[in-house]
Structures are given as C-alpha cells and as structure tokens.
Scaffold this motif. Sequence first.
Motif, short mmCIF file in Angstrom:
data_model
loop_
_atom_site.label_atom_id
_atom_site.label_comp_id
_atom_site.label_asym_id
_atom_site.label_seq_id
_atom_site.Cartn_x
_atom_site.Cartn_y
_atom_site.Cartn_z
N GLU A 287 0.82 -1.22 0.00
CA GLU A 287 0.00 0.00 0.00
C GLU A 287 0.86 1.27 0.00
N ILE A 288 1.87 1.26 -0.86
CA ILE A 288 2.77 2.41 -1.00
C ILE A 288 2.46 3.10 -2.32
N ASN A 289 2.16 4.38 -2.24
CA ASN A 289 1.89 5.17 -3.44
C ASN A 289 3.19 5.71 -3.99
N ILE A 290 3.42 5.49 -5.29
CA ILE A 290 4.59 6.05 -5.93
C ILE A 290 4.15 7.05 -7.00
N ASP A 291 5.08 7.89 -7.42
CA ASP A 291 4.70 8.94 -8.36
C ASP A 291 5.49 8.81 -9.65
N MET A 292 6.56 9.52 -9.77
CA MET A 292 7.33 9.55 -11.01
C MET A 292 8.04 8.21 -11.22
N ILE A 293 7.95 7.67 -12.42
CA ILE A 293 8.60 6.39 -12.75
C ILE A 293 9.46 6.58 -14.01
N VAL A 294 10.70 6.19 -13.93
CA VAL A 294 11.60 6.23 -15.08
C VAL A 294 12.26 4.86 -15.20
N ALA A 295 12.18 4.27 -16.40
CA ALA A 295 12.83 2.98 -16.63
C ALA A 295 13.56 3.03 -17.96
N ASN A 296 14.70 2.35 -18.02
CA ASN A 296 15.42 2.27 -19.29
C ASN A 296 16.23 0.98 -19.33
N THR A 297 16.47 0.53 -20.54
CA THR A 297 17.25 -0.69 -20.75
C THR A 297 18.44 -0.36 -21.64
N ALA A 298 19.62 -0.71 -21.19
CA ALA A 298 20.84 -0.43 -21.94
C ALA A 298 20.99 -1.40 -23.12
N HIS A 299 21.96 -1.14 -23.97
CA HIS A 299 22.16 -1.97 -25.15
C HIS A 299 22.50 -3.42 -24.80
N ASP A 300 23.05 -3.63 -23.58
CA ASP A 300 23.40 -4.99 -23.17
C ASP A 300 22.24 -5.72 -22.51
N GLY A 301 21.04 -5.06 -22.49
CA GLY A 301 19.84 -5.69 -21.93
C GLY A 301 19.67 -5.50 -20.43
N VAL A 302 20.61 -4.82 -19.78
CA VAL A 302 20.50 -4.56 -18.34
C VAL A 302 19.60 -3.34 -18.12
#
Length: 408
Positions: A287-302
């Motif tokens: 029950e934790i509210n989160i706000d801003m989300i940023v995700a990215n995947t590098a060329h090596d898949g990580v």
Amino acid sequence: MALIVQKYGGTSVGTIDRIRNVARRLMETVAEGNQVVAVVSAMSGVTDGLIKLAKDVTSQPSERELDVLMATGEQQSIALLSMAIHDMGGKAVSITGAQAGICTFGSHTRGRIKSIKPDLMHQYLADGNILICAGFQGTTEEGLIHTLGRGGSDLSAIALAAALKADICQIFTDVDGVYTCDPRVVKNAVKIDELSYDEMLEMASSGSKVMQSRSVEFAKKYGVVFEVRNSMNTHPGTIVKEEIPAMEAVVVRGVSIERNQARVTIAGISEPVAYTAKILGALAEAEINIDMIVANTAHDGVARQSFTMHMNDLGSAQAALKPLIAEFGSSAKLETEAGLAKLSVVGIGMRSHSGVAATVFQTLADAGIAVGMISTSEIRITVTVDEIDIERAAQVVHDAFNLHRVNG
C-alpha cells in the motif's frame, strides 16, 4: 432555495471563538433563504493528539482501533458547533458519518466511499435544521467505523454535495482560495479566481495542500462545482468547475511544490520482461503510493528503474523490495536517495501552447538548479530538485511565467 454544503477545516473550528464564528456563518447562510449542510473536521491538533495517545499506549496501534479513536475528534466538533447554534437561537442537529449514510470500503485509516444513502439528512433538512455532519468518516457494510485518510473531510463534503444534489459546495479553510503558488514560499503569489477540475487535480496531486486529490477526482466525476474560500472573512474564493474554452488563454495557471520526497532505484536488472510488474506489485501489496517512474534498458539488456515517493514510505518500500532483488540477477542492487522535492508547473493552456518545457528548464538552468527526474502530462511538467533548492526554484519559475500578473 439553494442547498449549500459547507466544509470547515480544523483551523476554522480550532477554538471556541472560531466555532462561534462558524455558527454565525451558517445561520447567516440560512437567513439568506438557503438550506445548509456543514461538514466539519476535528479541531486543529486534536487528531494528532489522539494519534499520540495511541502511540503512548503501544508503538504499533491497531488501525481498526485507530479509526475508532480518530473518529471521536470530528464528533467533538459537530456537537460543539450544534450547541453554539442552539445558543444563538438557531436550529441544528449533528450527525456522524454513519448516520449520514456514508458506506465505505478498503483498509482501515484509508477508507474509500462506496455509497451514500442521504434519507436521514433529507429528513433533518426538511424539518428546518442546519445539518452538522462529521467529516473524515463513514462505516463499512459490516458497521465498522472507517476513516478516509488525510484530507478526508474534503472528500466527505464533495461526496455529500453529490449525494444531496447540492447547488454548490464551499470548502472553507484558512486561506482565501487557491494561489498561483504557496504564498509562504512565493511572496508575490496571487489568488486564482477560477480553475478547471483537471488543473486543480494536478495541483492537488503535485503538492498543493488546499485540497485532497481524491476529493477533486470525486467532484469531477459527479460534476460538483466547489469553491475554496476563507472562513475568517467574506472574500470570494476560487471556483473549481468544468473546463471552458476561455481557460486555455492562460498557459500556466500555477506552480506547486512537494517536499520530503525520496527516490528509489533498482539498478542492474537482468530480467528484461516482468521486472516492472513485480516491483509495482510488491509496492501495491505494501500500500505504497509512488509517483514519477523512469525505466530504461541499456544496449546490453540490463535495465534500471527509478521512482519517487514520500519520505515516510521509504523504509516500507525498502522492506517490500529487498526480497525481489535476488530475482533480478546477481548485479541487481537497491539504491535510495532522500532530500528531494518536486516542482510542478500546471495549466490547461499547455495543451495548445508550445515552449513551456523549454522555459522551465532554461529558467532552472539559469538559476544553477540541477534537475533530476522528469514527468509530464498533457497539462503538467514535474521535475525533482534538491529540497534545499525548492523555494528558489518555485520563485524563479513563477516569475518566468509572470503568474502574479497573468492570474491577478
């Protein structure tokens, strides 16, 4: 004859003199030929005092019993206000959330309104009473006392206005309305005469403390026009209503800030598909509210994912996420950063005007203020900055858009 719902916050009923002031207001509204329902919060400081009492008894009070305890604060207020009206020769009756027919669901201390059966309220109003209703509370279908969370009296007022088909809902507080920014932060901030539901919702969600965001969502859903105004004077406030075309002429309506933010980052994620679902699922279960989300995947898949939340939730978030780290690969690690704040620029005019983002980022760059995470909607731009810079950031952005002139 108009039916008016008026909500009075804790500072508006914080002393006996202020309770008498509210009683006079209510009687004056009735004398103008209106029916009135007052939704009242606990006197300022009372709810915090009750929570302190609970924690003096036990470090981990039961949320069910906290609901029972906290609901007494509003009951104290409604009884005293009804007595004050009686003493002035008026006719009033106080009712709890349960008696008002407010049925709730969800977790204790964070209840949500399921339905309202206003039969008893209509009966009391038909008998010529000023109706004084406890905000912040209702009961479950099983009859358990349930509180609605922070700012829940706003939600009570909007919901009752919708159920009663009131002509207007007035949210009385200790400020004259909604300002272009918090006047304690930006000295030349000015009151806004009109806002759309979407603008008010974005400002409430982005840190404006005038209204609770759930209340604005409810008002928009049911078309409840409401006004935010000061209980200590008779000045007009800020009307919040459906958007009209003329509103788009103002590109930026206001700047909101939210302090005490934290960022959580999970880095080195080698699972490419399901990591977001697992992370958000664990946080939702806690029950934790989160706000801003940023995700990215590098060329090596990580992959790497970051999100913000209130500082108070940081410990719970770490506890909820640590069991997942091993599932994300041997290089996965959990990082946290505190001492952040959010700055949001809001305005429905942003839909039809370009260059707002460029102005925001150039203004902050010129002031030497570094930007962290960025989040946008159709009518909002939000960035994180170091909390030590938030007041200066709000001032320079406010000035860059001349908000004291545009909205004044």
